[in-house]
Write a protein that holds these residues in place. Structure first.
Motif, mmCIF file in Angstrom:
data_model
loop_
_atom_site.group_PDB
_atom_site.id
_atom_site.type_symbol
_atom_site.label_atom_id
_atom_site.label_comp_id
_atom_site.label_asym_id
_atom_site.label_seq_id
_atom_site.Cartn_x
_atom_site.Cartn_y
_atom_site.Cartn_z
ATOM 1 N N LYS A 165 0.830 -1.212 0.000
ATOM 2 C CA LYS A 165 0.000 0.000 0.000
ATOM 3 C C LYS A 165 0.860 1.256 0.000
ATOM 4 O O LYS A 165 0.584 2.208 -0.735
ATOM 5 N N ALA A 166 1.914 1.264 0.827
ATOM 6 C CA ALA A 166 2.771 2.446 0.891
ATOM 7 C C ALA A 166 3.396 2.746 -0.467
ATOM 8 O O ALA A 166 3.510 3.911 -0.871
ATOM 9 N N ASP A 167 3.793 1.717 -1.192
ATOM 10 C CA ASP A 167 4.397 1.899 -2.513
ATOM 11 C C ASP A 167 3.396 2.500 -3.491
ATOM 12 O O ASP A 167 3.719 3.428 -4.248
ATOM 13 N N VAL A 168 2.164 2.000 -3.473
ATOM 14 C CA VAL A 168 1.130 2.533 -4.357
ATOM 15 C C VAL A 168 0.820 3.988 -4.014
ATOM 16 O O VAL A 168 0.718 4.848 -4.905
ATOM 17 N N VAL A 169 0.686 4.271 -2.724
ATOM 18 C CA VAL A 169 0.361 5.630 -2.289
ATOM 19 C C VAL A 169 1.463 6.610 -2.677
ATOM 20 O O VAL A 169 1.195 7.729 -3.129
ATOM 21 N N GLU A 170 2.713 6.198 -2.516
ATOM 22 C CA GLU A 170 3.828 7.085 -2.846
ATOM 23 C C GLU A 170 3.822 7.455 -4.327
ATOM 24 O O GLU A 170 4.151 8.579 -4.702
ATOM 25 N N LYS A 171 3.397 6.526 -5.176
ATOM 26 C CA LYS A 171 3.382 6.769 -6.614
ATOM 27 C C LYS A 171 2.166 7.564 -7.077
ATOM 28 O O LYS A 171 2.207 8.176 -8.149
ATOM 29 N N ASP A 172 1.092 7.566 -6.275
ATOM 30 C CA ASP A 172 -0.149 8.240 -6.711
ATOM 31 C C ASP A 172 -0.920 8.701 -5.476
ATOM 32 O O ASP A 172 -2.008 8.210 -5.189
ATOM 33 N N PHE A 173 -0.348 9.654 -4.729
ATOM 34 C CA PHE A 173 -0.881 10.051 -3.429
ATOM 35 C C PHE A 173 -2.336 10.503 -3.512
ATOM 36 O O PHE A 173 -3.183 10.085 -2.726
#
Length: 359
Positions: free
Chosen positions: A216-224
């Protein structure tokens, strides 16, 4: 991105972590009634030992606490306690506490830091991570909120031992979701070790939590702010699920339970559109068949509703654009995409009807 700590006991050196992130040792500690009773003294004693000044706030342990009325009550208590912009807020609990606490922190004095300390599997792997905080409106869930990233996310898997089995299974819906959308190998791991994870056995549960949190953190970092469509893939099963939650008045079905049922619908819809094979559909359904639901829940809150009624309820979901529903579907197991084209109602209701025969 927020630093995510997964350890037991996670609060042992909380002062060191606060100092590292430039956080004052003045914190509003928000619990719900259940969490306060179970671990409240442990948390507050730890803060005392480490030199904190704190103000305790407690809310009812129910989804309806995510409201303007509850938020206003918390603002008043904070103002009366002379809390100012030099403080921060520590949200201790499940998704309701995390969402409401983050909402209050984002809006109080135009924003004070929030630290998430999730105590449920669902919150540890999903709602506490990523900075989306919100309250509900009578016309829909999570419609009013902010993007307010937590300074820290502190996760202690040992606290899961305080939860009833139903809450563990509700949280597993979000864990399994990550396998479906981002990591086919992780999905296989979950299928193999499902029983150990729901029994809160290590190293299985800690691995599942850490892997979910990192995805989840990786996805959020790429598309906050959910601008490219990548972050939207975290909502696999949620459009169907939120429709079921609304029909149950956000009270009679857990979020994770609704998402589990929603993922069945989304898997079937993916197969109907040809983006996964029949074999992949069966593999996915086999994983979802491991979920346990409270007796009668599926009948009362899914099967009893005509597919058209579920579809109408889904139209209140915040994930629609220009009055059109957006669906997260799979392009094979382990890879999700946002389907941007409007789908015929007959196709959607058909997927719902097929899902009813499986559940």
């Amino acid at each position: 991105m927020s630093e995510i700590i997964v350890s037991t006991p996670v609060t042992e050196d909380i002062a060191v972590l606060f100092d590292k992130h430039g956080l004052a040792r003045k914190t509003v500690v928000l619990f719900d009634e259940n969490t306060r009773k179970l671990i409240g003294n442990q948390i507050l004693d730890s803060l005392d030992r480490q030199g904190f000044i704190w103000k305790e706030l407690v809310i009812p342990a129910r989804e309806t606490s995510k409201s303007f009325r509850t938020a206003m009550k918390l603002y008043t208590e904070m103002i009366e306690a002379h809390v100012d912009r030099g403080w921060n807020l520590l949200a201790v609990g499940g998704g309701v506490v995390g969402d409401l606490g983050g909402f209050v922190a984002a809006s109080f004095y135009r924003g004070i830091p929030v630290i998430q300390l999730p105590t449920t599997l669902l919150a540890m792997t999903d709602s506490a991570i990523g900075g989306k905080v919100a309250i509900n409106h009578p016309l829909g869930k999570n419609l009013i909120g902010f993007f307010h990233m937590p300074q820290l996310v502190l996760i202690d898997p040992a606290w899961l031992n305080t939860l009833p089995e139903r809450e563990i299974y509700a949280g597993m819906a979000e864990v399994v979701k990550y396998g479906f959308i981002a990591d086919r190998q992780f999905l296989s791991y979950l299928d193999e070790h499902f029983d150990e994870i729901v029994a809160v056995k290590d190293p299985y549960v800690t691995y599942a939590i850490r892997t979910s949190a990192m995805i989840k953190a990786d996805v959020v970092e790429k598309d906050f702010k959910e601008e490219s469509g990548l972050r939207a893939t975290l909502n696999f099963g949620h459009t169907f699920g939120h429709g079921l939650e609304k029909l149950a008045d956000y009270r009679h079905i857990r979020h994770g339970e609704a998402v589990a049922l929603g993922m069945v619908c989304a898997l079937i819809l993916s197969e109907m559109l040809g983006t996964i094979t029949e074999e992949e559909l069966q593999q996915g359904l086999n994983v979802l068949s491991r979920f346990k639901f409270r007796k009668g829940l599926v009948e009362k809150h899914f099967k009893v509703h005509p597919a058209q009624k579920i579809l109408e309820s889904m139209h209140s979901d915040k994930k629609k654009v220009d009055s059109a529903l957006r669906f997260v579907l799979l392009d094979g197991l382990g890879k999700a995409f946002l389907h941007r084209e409007t789908l015929d109602d007959e196709l959607i209701t058909g997927a719902i009807e097929k899902a009813k025969t499986f559940c």
